[in-house]
Design a protein around this motif. Structure first.
Motif, PDB file in Angstrom:
ATOM      1  N   LEU A  21      69.543 -49.159  -3.574  1.00  0.00           N
ATOM      2  CA  LEU A  21      68.688 -49.898  -2.647  1.00  0.00           C
ATOM      3  C   LEU A  21      67.216 -49.807  -3.022  1.00  0.00           C
ATOM      4  O   LEU A  21      66.428 -50.684  -2.663  1.00  0.00           O
ATOM      5  N   ALA A  22      66.846 -48.759  -3.756  1.00  0.00           N
ATOM      6  CA  ALA A  22      65.452 -48.598  -4.165  1.00  0.00           C
ATOM      7  C   ALA A  22      65.004 -49.721  -5.096  1.00  0.00           C
ATOM      8  O   ALA A  22      63.811 -50.001  -5.225  1.00  0.00           O
ATOM      9  N   SER A  23      65.968 -50.371  -5.748  1.00  0.00           N
ATOM     10  CA  SER A  23      65.635 -51.464  -6.667  1.00  0.00           C
ATOM     11  C   SER A  23      65.490 -52.803  -5.958  1.00  0.00           C
ATOM     12  O   SER A  23      65.196 -53.810  -6.590  1.00  0.00           O
ATOM     13  N   CYS A  24      65.676 -52.807  -4.631  1.00  0.00           N
ATOM     14  CA  CYS A  24      65.595 -54.045  -3.857  1.00  0.00           C
ATOM     15  C   CYS A  24      64.237 -54.118  -3.160  1.00  0.00           C
ATOM     16  O   CYS A  24      63.918 -53.246  -2.349  1.00  0.00           O
ATOM     17  N   PRO A  25      63.442 -55.122  -3.451  1.00  0.00           N
ATOM     18  CA  PRO A  25      62.071 -55.182  -2.921  1.00  0.00           C
ATOM     19  C   PRO A  25      61.966 -55.341  -1.408  1.00  0.00           C
ATOM     20  O   PRO A  25      60.959 -54.968  -0.824  1.00  0.00           O
ATOM     21  N   ASN A  26      63.007 -55.887  -0.762  1.00  0.00           N
ATOM     22  CA  ASN A  26      62.926 -56.132   0.679  1.00  0.00           C
ATOM     23  C   ASN A  26      63.668 -55.088   1.508  1.00  0.00           C
ATOM     24  O   ASN A  26      63.885 -55.270   2.698  1.00  0.00           O
ATOM     25  N   VAL A  27      64.077 -53.985   0.864  1.00  0.00           N
ATOM     26  CA  VAL A  27      64.812 -52.917   1.550  1.00  0.00           C
ATOM     27  C   VAL A  27      64.129 -51.581   1.283  1.00  0.00           C
ATOM     28  O   VAL A  27      63.720 -51.293   0.158  1.00  0.00           O
ATOM     29  N   LYS A  28      64.010 -50.767   2.333  1.00  0.00           N
ATOM     30  CA  LYS A  28      63.397 -49.445   2.193  1.00  0.00           C
ATOM     31  C   LYS A  28      64.266 -48.403   2.896  1.00  0.00           C
ATOM     32  O   LYS A  28      64.584 -48.536   4.078  1.00  0.00           O
ATOM     33  N   VAL A  29      64.676 -47.371   2.172  1.00  0.00           N
ATOM     34  CA  VAL A  29      65.453 -46.279   2.752  1.00  0.00           C
ATOM     35  C   VAL A  29      64.478 -45.275   3.365  1.00  0.00           C
ATOM     36  O   VAL A  29      63.687 -44.655   2.660  1.00  0.00           O
ATOM     37  N   THR A  30      64.529 -45.134   4.673  1.00  0.00           N
ATOM     38  CA  THR A  30      63.610 -44.226   5.363  1.00  0.00           C
ATOM     39  C   THR A  30      64.246 -42.877   5.697  1.00  0.00           C
ATOM     40  O   THR A  30      63.548 -41.938   6.076  1.00  0.00           O
ATOM     41  N   ILE A 106      82.505 -52.470   6.091  1.00  0.00           N
ATOM     42  CA  ILE A 106      82.790 -52.852   4.717  1.00  0.00           C
ATOM     43  C   ILE A 106      83.308 -51.661   3.922  1.00  0.00           C
ATOM     44  O   ILE A 106      82.958 -50.515   4.193  1.00  0.00           O
ATOM     45  N   PRO A 107      84.191 -51.917   2.943  1.00  0.00           N
ATOM     46  CA  PRO A 107      84.752 -50.823   2.143  1.00  0.00           C
ATOM     47  C   PRO A 107      83.735 -50.251   1.170  1.00  0.00           C
ATOM     48  O   PRO A 107      82.784 -50.923   0.758  1.00  0.00           O
ATOM     49  N   LYS A 108      83.956 -49.008   0.777  1.00  0.00           N
ATOM     50  CA  LYS A 108      83.019 -48.335  -0.119  1.00  0.00           C
ATOM     51  C   LYS A 108      83.020 -48.923  -1.527  1.00  0.00           C
ATOM     52  O   LYS A 108      82.064 -48.713  -2.275  1.00  0.00           O
ATOM     53  N   ASN A 109      84.068 -49.624  -1.890  1.00  0.00           N
ATOM     54  CA  ASN A 109      84.108 -50.194  -3.232  1.00  0.00           C
ATOM     55  C   ASN A 109      83.468 -51.580  -3.293  1.00  0.00           C
ATOM     56  O   ASN A 109      83.687 -52.336  -4.235  1.00  0.00           O
ATOM     57  N   THR A 110      82.671 -51.904  -2.298  1.00  0.00           N
ATOM     58  CA  THR A 110      81.968 -53.186  -2.293  1.00  0.00           C
ATOM     59  C   THR A 110      80.922 -53.219  -3.409  1.00  0.00           C
ATOM     60  O   THR A 110      80.452 -52.175  -3.868  1.00  0.00           O
ATOM     61  N   THR A 111      80.544 -54.409  -3.849  1.00  0.00           N
ATOM     62  CA  THR A 111      79.548 -54.545  -4.913  1.00  0.00           C
ATOM     63  C   THR A 111      78.140 -54.499  -4.326  1.00  0.00           C
ATOM     64  O   THR A 111      77.950 -54.636  -3.115  1.00  0.00           O
ATOM     65  N   LYS A 112      77.166 -54.327  -5.198  1.00  0.00           N
ATOM     66  CA  LYS A 112      75.770 -54.327  -4.770  1.00  0.00           C
ATOM     67  C   LYS A 112      75.418 -55.653  -4.105  1.00  0.00           C
ATOM     68  O   LYS A 112      74.780 -55.676  -3.043  1.00  0.00           O
ATOM     69  N   ALA A 113      75.851 -56.751  -4.704  1.00  0.00           N
ATOM     70  CA  ALA A 113      75.549 -58.076  -4.152  1.00  0.00           C
ATOM     71  C   ALA A 113      76.152 -58.242  -2.764  1.00  0.00           C
ATOM     72  O   ALA A 113      75.515 -58.782  -1.852  1.00  0.00           O
ATOM     73  N   GLN A 114      77.391 -57.767  -2.585  1.00  0.00           N
ATOM     74  CA  GLN A 114      78.044 -57.874  -1.282  1.00  0.00           C
ATOM     75  C   GLN A 114      77.342 -57.010  -0.248  1.00  0.00           C
ATOM     76  O   GLN A 114      77.161 -57.420   0.895  1.00  0.00           O
ATOM     77  N   LEU A 115      76.947 -55.798  -0.654  1.00  0.00           N
ATOM     78  CA  LEU A 115      76.254 -54.898   0.268  1.00  0.00           C
ATOM     79  C   LEU A 115      74.942 -55.526   0.743  1.00  0.00           C
ATOM     80  O   LEU A 115      74.631 -55.504   1.937  1.00  0.00           O
ATOM     81  N   LEU A 116      74.177 -56.096  -0.183  1.00  0.00           N
ATOM     82  CA  LEU A 116      72.913 -56.725   0.182  1.00  0.00           C
ATOM     83  C   LEU A 116      73.138 -57.944   1.063  1.00  0.00           C
ATOM     84  O   LEU A 116      72.346 -58.226   1.970  1.00  0.00           O
TER      85      LEU A 116
END
Length: 222
Positions: A21-30, A106-116
């Protein structure tokens, strides 16, 4: 910017999702934690500006499982949206998830694109359902005897039903306003009235009500 909190008792999983998630500009892990008790404690100490919009968590954790964490979160922060990210993707879990008012499963084996995609949908609409979710929900409702009832004075108005149907179609407040030629503020007012009447705490609750009341039929089986 969508603020995210992560909770899973597997350190490598939390670290991996944090890096992703750190590589996604519109998402911030707090906040990222591996223990439910510490997670809730740290949440209670957070500054208002850092409180997450969405919490991603697992179900099976020790010493506190995900369901208990969700129940406590609901009492502390009613506006936070919750996504269950778990390998235990089953019908009975989905049913319990909806009762607790979580926004996606959602399942843990989801892709990055699906998670986003899920994060974006939940942030905008408060809900994300896949075709498989609908299939499990259909089965869950077929085995449930609970049917929601409203008294005549609490019956949804025609306009409230219109708004509810569009909410079920995962439309944003702006999209609903555009379709019904009303203001976003009016849409939000209708949404709150619907929640008050049906006793729901969030979008998931009113969608479940709509499905059980045949206001929003489940998609046909493929």
């Amino acid at each position: 910017m969508v603020k995210i909190a992560l909770l899973d008792d597997e350190f490598l999983f939390v670290e991996g999702v944090s890096v992703l998630l750190a590589s996604c500009p519109n998402v911030k892990v707090t906040l990222a934690e591996t223990d439910g008790l510490r997670f809730l404690s740290r949440m209670s100490e957070m500054l208002v500006d850092d409180i997450p919009d969405i919490v991603l968590l697992d179900i099976e954790m020790k010493p506190m499982d995900g369901f208990e964490v969700i129940e406590r979160l609901r009492s502390m922060y009613s506006e936070i949206k919750i996504i269950i990210l778990s390998s235990h993707y089953r019908q009975n879990v989905l049913g319990h998830m909806m009762k607790l008012g979580t926004s996606a499963f959602i399942p843990k084996n989801t892709t990055k694109a699906q998670l986003l995609e899920v994060i974006d949908a939940v942030h905008k609409n408060g809900l994300y359902f896949t075709t498989r979710d609908y299939e499990m929900l259909r089965s869950y409702l077929n085995t449930s005897n609970r049917r929601p009832m409203l008294s005549p004075k609490d019956k949804l108005s025609s306009r409230e039903q219109d708004v509810l149907k569009l909410i079920c179609q995962e439309c944003t407040s702006q999209e609903i306003a555009d379709k019904l030629y009303i203001s976003v503020r009016t849409v939000e007012s209708h949404r709150q009235h619907i929640m008050d009447k049906v006793g729901a705490k969030n979008t998931v609750g009113i969608v479940l009500y709509a499905i059980m009341s045949d206001i929003h039929p489940l998609p046909p089986m493929a």
